[in-house]
Design an enzyme around this catalytic site. Structure first.
Site, mmCIF file in Angstrom:
data_model
loop_
_atom_site.group_PDB
_atom_site.id
_atom_site.type_symbol
_atom_site.label_atom_id
_atom_site.label_comp_id
_atom_site.label_asym_id
_atom_site.label_seq_id
_atom_site.Cartn_x
_atom_site.Cartn_y
_atom_site.Cartn_z
ATOM 1 N N ARG A 188 0.604 -1.007 -0.043
ATOM 2 C CA ARG A 188 0.068 -0.263 -0.130
ATOM 3 C C ARG A 188 1.088 1.516 -0.254
ATOM 4 N NH1 ARG A 188 -5.435 1.516 -0.317
ATOM 5 N NH2 ARG A 188 -6.145 3.135 1.296
ATOM 6 N N THR A 218 -9.596 0.973 -9.198
ATOM 7 C CA THR A 218 -9.098 -0.311 -8.930
ATOM 8 C C THR A 218 -8.558 -1.315 -9.437
ATOM 9 O OG1 THR A 218 -8.956 0.369 -6.110
ATOM 10 C CG2 THR A 218 -9.169 -1.597 -6.391
ATOM 11 N N THR A 233 -4.048 -0.870 -6.796
ATOM 12 C CA THR A 233 -4.504 0.696 -7.220
ATOM 13 C C THR A 233 -4.761 1.688 -7.422
ATOM 14 O OG1 THR A 233 -6.805 1.775 -6.646
ATOM 15 C CG2 THR A 233 -5.897 0.759 -5.084
ATOM 16 N N ASN A 290 -7.037 4.541 -6.562
ATOM 17 C CA ASN A 290 -7.956 5.170 -6.491
ATOM 18 C C ASN A 290 -8.617 5.362 -7.294
ATOM 19 O OD1 ASN A 290 -9.418 5.527 -4.669
ATOM 20 N ND2 ASN A 290 -8.833 6.997 -3.523
ATOM 21 N N SER A 309 -7.794 0.919 3.749
ATOM 22 C CA SER A 309 -8.107 0.454 2.658
ATOM 23 C C SER A 309 -8.781 -0.463 2.734
ATOM 24 C CB SER A 309 -7.355 0.259 1.735
ATOM 25 O OG SER A 309 -7.638 -1.024 0.577
ATOM 26 N N GLY A 367 -14.048 -1.462 -6.457
ATOM 27 C CA GLY A 367 -14.751 -0.485 -5.883
ATOM 28 C C GLY A 367 -15.232 0.068 -5.163
ATOM 29 N N GLY A 368 -13.528 0.886 -4.267
ATOM 30 C CA GLY A 368 -13.999 1.746 -3.409
ATOM 31 C C GLY A 368 -14.529 1.079 -2.149
HETATM 32 O O1 DON Z 1 -7.906 1.124 -1.375
HETATM 33 C C1 DON Z 1 -9.206 1.584 -1.319
HETATM 34 O O2 DON Z 1 -10.516 1.065 -0.943
HETATM 35 C C2 DON Z 1 -9.608 2.384 -2.362
HETATM 36 N N1 DON Z 1 -8.928 3.113 -2.339
HETATM 37 C C3 DON Z 1 -9.935 1.466 -3.833
HETATM 38 C C4 DON Z 1 -10.857 2.419 -4.944
HETATM 39 C C5 DON Z 1 -11.447 1.245 -5.516
HETATM 40 O O3 DON Z 1 -11.319 0.391 -5.659
HETATM 41 C C6 DON Z 1 -12.792 2.784 -6.598
HETATM 42 N N2 DON Z 1 -12.814 1.820 -7.492
HETATM 43 N N3 DON Z 1 -12.757 1.100 -8.171
#
Ligand code: DON
Length: 597
Positions: free
Chosen positions: A131, A406, A424, A426, A477, A498-499
């Site tokens: 990370r 990501t 990712t 982000n 994360s 997907g955040g």
């Molecule tokens: O690490 C995380 O949780 C976020 N930076 C992930 C970002 C993400 O999945 C964006 N989209 N799909």
């Protein structure tokens, strides 16, 4: 035409939905419209709602020896080639990762970071944390103005949003300890793709076009990612000579080129010119970390997933522990009862996530407590059988805290190794800027920190003190590369972008197979739901609920918000009856592919 190895079919339909990152990036109607027919028991393929959701029908792919599934077909093929050349799953994972940095530039990266969960043939289950870290000059309130207000866009669109990238060192570390091939061997296909170019498909173009306006603002980005100022079209060839040169430098000098050589120098120069904080020291000091994965049991399955600085494994395991005693299979997929208890369990687990979790190098994560049977029992007892609990009544349940892009891919080889990688930058294309002539997009991972307590980040996550910005700290994360074992044997490798929705998407992929008896295609096609404490809403893909279920949930007090789609799962399941590897490309990302041999 794409080559499928032992693929069941070559049905490739044009792109359906849009980009599937964070729900915050999507225009979502305020209320849900349910289109899926009522179901009794496990979901049936004909009820999956693909027609209503306009997603292509992707074939189930089976293989005997090895399998790769990723969000871009060329990267998948490179992984399969490495396996067929005798490489193991780690060799293939690193090759796929570098290839994704070229052919899936929104998300695959060398300018960001990620996590790798491994199951090795000797039985070890491992986790590698690569990370990003906050620059040494970072401060707690750096995303706020003098009046203490969070400045919109500072953490997502400027060099202040950039964390020190971890991917190159992470891949080096994985390869050195558990690979069998050289860096030169596994990076070569990516260099070739960057140099010679690759033919864009509709699915690739759709993602590039999400950022056309931003590309136009940076001449060095526009030079590659636009065609004379216009978006690239399907069928055209995208070449990335500058990225090819950067990858060649990494191939020649290893991670030194990136962390203590010309690449670090170029990024620092651009950061300084754009009011960023990155220094050469940040790059030199960057480290990756081996950790023990989070482990928990669920109905005879053992789940290995991401520990802090990811919240993924903890939140998945905490939710599963809460719901374990309920007869979800009997209640049926997305029945009123199973949705109610799943959502309430998630609401409570996310409250704990957002309150207590952070980088273990900086905060004491109360994992043992959060994952204890007693804690699960307490939270379970607070769920009302017939009513939603407003999020305002749910707090981090251990008392006050003291002190959307990501991509995911999965690889299984024929030697007993399995690798799950989520990495990712982000948002799509990170800060949407490239330092000088380095050719790669820089992350905006600093937005994953708490810019200010109570102020939501781009994923709507309201986070606390444990995740405040500190120099050298890794942001919390949700990425959850996960491996599931059953009777001591590999059962599933899964994960998603997907955040914050990553956690629900990954967990639902497991529940769909392990609890509802779906095959991997059914499990991935099935519409998804998500709850993250705040906002106090249940996010649902179209068709997630039968009309009656939708009305019952609303009557119980749930606010349901339809979002077009959540992240694409890249999962491989070992069919327990046949021993065959099974996978499918998630139709949410038509450029992807599952393939094996
Ligand atoms: O690490 C995380 O949780 C976020 N930076 C992930 C970002 C993400 O999945 C964006 N989209 N799909």
């Amino acid at each position: 035409m794409r080559k499928f190895l032992l693929a069941a079919a070559v049905t490739l339909l044009a792109a359906g939905g849009g980009a599937s990152c964070a729900f915050a990036d999507q225009s979502a109607p305020a209320s849900a419209s349910s289109t899926q027919a009522a179901q009794d028991g496990p979901i049936q393929p004909k009820l999956q709602g693909n027609i209503e959701r306009n997603l292509p029908d992707e074939p189930l792919v089976t293989a005997r020896h090895g399998m790769v599934v990723s969000a871009q077909h060329l990267a998948t093929q490179i992984g399969v080639d490495i396996l067929q050349q005798g490489g193991n799953a780690v060799d293939a994972a690193v090759a796929v990762g570098y290839a994704l940095a070229v052919v899936h530039p929104c998300c695959g990266n060398i300018g960001g970071g990620g996590f790798m969960t491994l199951h090795l043939a000797d039985g070890q289950n491992l986790f590698l944390d690569f990370r990003e870290k906050a620059p040494l000059a970072a401060t707690e309130d750096m995303m706020q103005n003098a009046a203490g207000q969070v400045v919109k866009g500072r953490s997502t669109r400027t060099y202040l949003g950039v964390g020190v990238p971890g991917t190159v060192l992470g891949f080096d570390e994985a390869l050195k300890h558990h690979g069998t091939m050289t860096l030169q061997q596994v990076i070569a296909p990516a260099i070739k793709l960057a140099k010679d170019g690759y033919t864009l498909e509709a699915g690739d173009v759709r993602i590039l076009d999400t950022s056309t306006d931003a590309f136009r603002r940076s001449p060095n980005v526009a030079a590659t990612f636009l065609d004379h100022g216009q978006p690239w079209k399907a069928g055209q060839v995208l070449k990335q000579p500058e990225l090819a040169r950067t990858l060649e430098m990494i191939s020649e000098d290893g991670s030194k080129a990136f962390y203590d050589g010309p690449i670090a120098a170029a990024v620092v120069k651009a950061s300084e010119a754009n009011h960023g904080l990155l220094t050469l020291q940040d790059f030199r000091d960057y480290t990756v970390q081996w950790e023990r994965p989070i482990e928990c049991g669920y109905h005879g399955y053992t789940i290995y997933s991401a520990p802090p600085p990811s919240s993924g494994g903890t939140t998945i395991c905490e939710t599963l522990q809460i719901i374990a005693p309920y007869p979800f299979a009997e209640w049926g997929f997305h029945s009123t009862k199973s949705v109610h208890y799943f959502v309430e369990a998630e609401r409570r687990a996310f409250a704990d996530r957002n309150t207590y979790l952070g980088d273990p190098a900086f905060v004491d994560n109360p994992i043992t407590k959060l994952l204890s049977a007693e804690h699960a029992a307490e939270l379970r007892a607070s769920i009302k059988p017939d009513q939603a609990t407003p999020s305002s009544e749910v707090q981090g349940s251990l008392g006050p805290y003291q002190a959307t892009n990501t991509t995911h891919y999965s690889v299984v080889d024929g030697k007993g190794n399995a690798v799950a990688v989520t990495f990712t930058i982000n948002s799509y294309f990170g800060i949407k800027q490239i330092a000088g002539d380095t050719g790669f997009f820089l992350n905006n991972e600093m937005d994953d920190f708490t810019s200010k307590p109570e102020v939501p980040n781009q994923f709507g996550l309201v986070q606390g003190e444990a995740n405040r910005i500190q120099p050298g700290k890794r942001p919390l994360s949700s990425m959850s590369p996960t491996i599931v074992m059953h009777d001591g044997k590999l059962f599933m490798v899964t994960g998603s972008p997907g955040g914050s929705t990553i956690i629900s998407t990954t967990m639902e992929s497991i529940l769909n197979v392990a609890e509802y008896g779906m095959n991997v295609k059914q499990a991935i096609d099935a519409p998804r739901i998500h709850m993250q404490w705040w906002p106090d809403q249940v996010f649902a893909e179209p068709g997630a609920f039968a009309p009656g279920v939708h009305a019952e949930l609303e009557a119980m007090g749930y606010k349901i918000r339809t979002i077009r789609q959540m992240g694409d799962i890249a999962a491989i399941v070992v069919n327990p009856k046949t021993g065959m590897l099974e996978s499918v490309n998630d139709p949410r990302y038509p450029a992807g592919e599952a393939a094996g041999y």
